[in-house]
Design a protein around this motif. Structure first.
Motif, PDB file in Angstrom:
ATOM      1  N   VAL A 141      46.208  19.179  80.997  1.00  0.00           N
ATOM      2  CA  VAL A 141      46.366  17.812  80.501  1.00  0.00           C
ATOM      3  C   VAL A 141      46.981  17.795  79.107  1.00  0.00           C
ATOM      4  N   VAL A 142      46.495  18.657  78.218  1.00  0.00           N
ATOM      5  CA  VAL A 142      47.028  18.683  76.852  1.00  0.00           C
ATOM      6  C   VAL A 142      48.504  19.083  76.856  1.00  0.00           C
ATOM      7  N   PHE A 143      48.850  20.059  77.692  1.00  0.00           N
ATOM      8  CA  PHE A 143      50.258  20.460  77.788  1.00  0.00           C
ATOM      9  C   PHE A 143      51.137  19.304  78.257  1.00  0.00           C
ATOM     10  N   ASN A 144      50.709  18.641  79.325  1.00  0.00           N
ATOM     11  CA  ASN A 144      51.507  17.558  79.875  1.00  0.00           C
ATOM     12  C   ASN A 144      51.568  16.346  78.951  1.00  0.00           C
ATOM     13  N   ALA A 145      50.445  16.012  78.334  1.00  0.00           N
ATOM     14  CA  ALA A 145      50.427  14.878  77.412  1.00  0.00           C
ATOM     15  C   ALA A 145      51.317  15.148  76.204  1.00  0.00           C
ATOM     16  N   THR A 146      51.303  16.382  75.715  1.00  0.00           N
ATOM     17  CA  THR A 146      52.148  16.730  74.575  1.00  0.00           C
ATOM     18  C   THR A 146      53.618  16.730  74.964  1.00  0.00           C
ATOM     19  N   ALA A 147      53.921  17.287  76.133  1.00  0.00           N
ATOM     20  CA  ALA A 147      55.313  17.300  76.601  1.00  0.00           C
ATOM     21  C   ALA A 147      55.822  15.887  76.845  1.00  0.00           C
ATOM     22  N   GLY A 148      54.989  15.042  77.456  1.00  0.00           N
ATOM     23  CA  GLY A 148      55.397  13.670  77.711  1.00  0.00           C
ATOM     24  C   GLY A 148      55.582  12.871  76.437  1.00  0.00           C
ATOM     25  N   ALA A 149      54.673  13.067  75.468  1.00  0.00           N
ATOM     26  CA  ALA A 149      54.806  12.376  74.185  1.00  0.00           C
ATOM     27  C   ALA A 149      56.056  12.834  73.445  1.00  0.00           C
ATOM     28  N   SER A 150      56.367  14.136  73.529  1.00  0.00           N
ATOM     29  CA  SER A 150      57.575  14.659  72.886  1.00  0.00           C
ATOM     30  C   SER A 150      58.827  14.095  73.534  1.00  0.00           C
ATOM     31  N   SER A 151      58.805  13.984  74.853  1.00  0.00           N
ATOM     32  CA  SER A 151      59.939  13.395  75.560  1.00  0.00           C
ATOM     33  C   SER A 151      60.116  11.930  75.174  1.00  0.00           C
ATOM     34  N   CYS A 152      58.994  11.200  75.037  1.00  0.00           N
ATOM     35  CA  CYS A 152      59.041   9.809  74.604  1.00  0.00           C
ATOM     36  C   CYS A 152      59.561   9.704  73.173  1.00  0.00           C
ATOM     37  N   PHE A 153      59.209  10.678  72.334  1.00  0.00           N
ATOM     38  CA  PHE A 153      59.682  10.742  70.944  1.00  0.00           C
ATOM     39  C   PHE A 153      61.214  10.782  70.902  1.00  0.00           C
ATOM     40  N   PHE A 154      61.810  11.669  71.710  1.00  0.00           N
ATOM     41  CA  PHE A 154      63.265  11.805  71.691  1.00  0.00           C
ATOM     42  C   PHE A 154      63.955  10.622  72.361  1.00  0.00           C
ATOM     43  N   LEU A 155      63.304  10.030  73.346  1.00  0.00           N
ATOM     44  CA  LEU A 155      63.868   8.822  73.954  1.00  0.00           C
ATOM     45  C   LEU A 155      63.883   7.679  72.941  1.00  0.00           C
ATOM     46  N   SER A 156      62.813   7.568  72.156  1.00  0.00           N
ATOM     47  CA  SER A 156      62.765   6.550  71.119  1.00  0.00           C
ATOM     48  C   SER A 156      63.777   6.839  70.017  1.00  0.00           C
ATOM     49  N   LYS A 157      64.000   8.111  69.749  1.00  0.00           N
ATOM     50  CA  LYS A 157      65.009   8.475  68.745  1.00  0.00           C
ATOM     51  C   LYS A 157      66.395   8.006  69.186  1.00  0.00           C
ATOM     52  N   LEU A 158      66.602   7.953  70.493  1.00  0.00           N
ATOM     53  CA  LEU A 158      67.891   7.530  71.038  1.00  0.00           C
ATOM     54  C   LEU A 158      68.053   6.015  71.019  1.00  0.00           C
ATOM     55  N   PHE A 215      59.749  16.351  63.799  1.00  0.00           N
ATOM     56  CA  PHE A 215      59.237  16.619  65.144  1.00  0.00           C
ATOM     57  C   PHE A 215      58.161  17.699  65.142  1.00  0.00           C
ATOM     58  N   HIS A 216      58.285  18.718  64.286  1.00  0.00           N
ATOM     59  CA  HIS A 216      57.287  19.789  64.309  1.00  0.00           C
ATOM     60  C   HIS A 216      55.916  19.270  63.881  1.00  0.00           C
ATOM     61  N   ILE A 217      55.877  18.299  62.978  1.00  0.00           N
ATOM     62  CA  ILE A 217      54.601  17.692  62.600  1.00  0.00           C
ATOM     63  C   ILE A 217      54.078  16.815  63.730  1.00  0.00           C
ATOM     64  N   PHE A 218      54.959  16.052  64.329  1.00  0.00           N
ATOM     65  CA  PHE A 218      54.578  15.220  65.470  1.00  0.00           C
ATOM     66  C   PHE A 218      54.022  16.082  66.596  1.00  0.00           C
ATOM     67  N   LEU A 219      54.674  17.192  66.889  1.00  0.00           N
ATOM     68  CA  LEU A 219      54.252  18.069  67.982  1.00  0.00           C
ATOM     69  C   LEU A 219      52.890  18.688  67.697  1.00  0.00           C
ATOM     70  N   SER A 220      52.703  19.208  66.494  1.00  0.00           N
ATOM     71  CA  SER A 220      51.427  19.848  66.145  1.00  0.00           C
ATOM     72  C   SER A 220      50.276  18.852  66.163  1.00  0.00           C
ATOM     73  N   ALA A 221      50.502  17.668  65.572  1.00  0.00           N
ATOM     74  CA  ALA A 221      49.451  16.658  65.527  1.00  0.00           C
ATOM     75  C   ALA A 221      49.115  16.148  66.924  1.00  0.00           C
TER      76      ALA A 221
END
Length: 278
Positions: A141-158, A215-221
């Motif tokens: 769950v933590v892996f998927n939630a982090t990956a999904g949040a990171s993907s949402c991060f880059f989509l929002s960046k776009l 992003f590295h702070i976003f990912l770690s947090a």
């Protein structure tokens, strides 16, 4: 016959009359402007979002096609606890017989939902606990939630800046001001936000690239901060038969565990604040 005199209008009176006319137009039903005059995204931004969605959807569909034909009719996203119980009973044997395919399908679905803000990831977390237990379910769950949040991060960046400014203007200004005050301890503050319900995780995912959070702070947090809430849902999945609704997740025992884990994660923030005031 006397010639007509030229009529002159005092500039101040003219401005006053003009202001009154404008006020009447604004007060009329047709003169009122809607709160949002138009959709904030341009055609190119909408096209970019649809392209990303199409790519993700195509990949998810290809993974779906690799599953046995017998499983197609019973696979659907759960919306209630009863739906989740039936899905869990159906997938128990499948997860044992086809572990690699199941993990791939589960992860792809979870990340897809998290990326495009589709409700229901809490049911996916409960399912992970029911099928894999606490430790493996939590990692998943933590892996998927982090990956999904990171993907949402880059989509929002776009395309996210106009959309977030349109949906949550006041909340975005508050978040931006708080980030500006805490640049030196940004990781600690982001951990605090992830552990506590100060701001919704959805808003954090979308607004973080807009307020220039690295992003590295976003990912770690995200990875560390999502552990407490994920632990609660994964652990509750073990007793899925006794669970009546999502509200039953937060009993006294699970809240105590959440408090302890959250205290450990947020401790660096509290320690630095104490040093500042001394």
């Amino acid at each position: 016959m006397a010639a007509p005199r030229n009529l002159t209008v005092d500039p101040g009176v003219g401005r006053l009359l003009k202001d009154e006319e404008n006020a009447k137009e604004d007060d009329s039903p047709t003169g009122k402007k809607p709160k949002f005059e138009k959709f904030p995204l341009t055609k190119w931004e909408v096209a970019a979002a649809l392209s990303v969605f199409l790519i993700f959807s195509t990949g998810l569909f290809c993974i779906y096609l690799t599953m046995p034909a017998a499983a197609y009719g019973k696979l659907k996203l759960p919306r209630t606890i009863s739906d989740l119980r039936m899905l869990k009973d159906h997938l128990m044997t499948y997860a044992q017989d086809y572990p690699a395919q199941f993990i791939l399908g589960y992860c792809s679905t979870y990340i897809f939902m998290q990326t495009f803000m589709i409700p229901g990831t809490i049911f996916m977390s409960l399912l992970a606990g029911a099928l894999f237990g606490v430790f493996r379910g939590l990692l998943l769950v933590v892996f998927n939630a982090t990956a999904g949040a990171s993907s949402c991060f880059f989509l929002s960046k776009l395309i996210g800046r106009p959309l977030v400014s349109w949906l949550w203007p006041e909340k975005l200004r508050f978040f931006q001001a708080e980030i500006a005050k805490r640049r030196e301890r940004l990781l600690n503050y982001m951990l605090f936000l992830r552990v506590t319900p100060t701001l919704p995780n959805l808003f954090i995912n979308l607004a973080s690239p807009i307020v220039d959070i690295p992003f590295h702070i976003f990912l770690s947090a995200t990875f560390l901060g999502l552990i407490p809430a994920s632990y609660i849902t994964v652990r509750a999945g073990l007793a899925l038969g006794d669970l009546k609704s999502i509200k039953d997740l937060y009993d006294f025992k699970t809240l105590t565990v959440l408090f302890l884990i959250g205290s450990l994660i947020i401790f660096p923030t509290l320690l630095k604040k104490k040093r500042i005031y001394e």
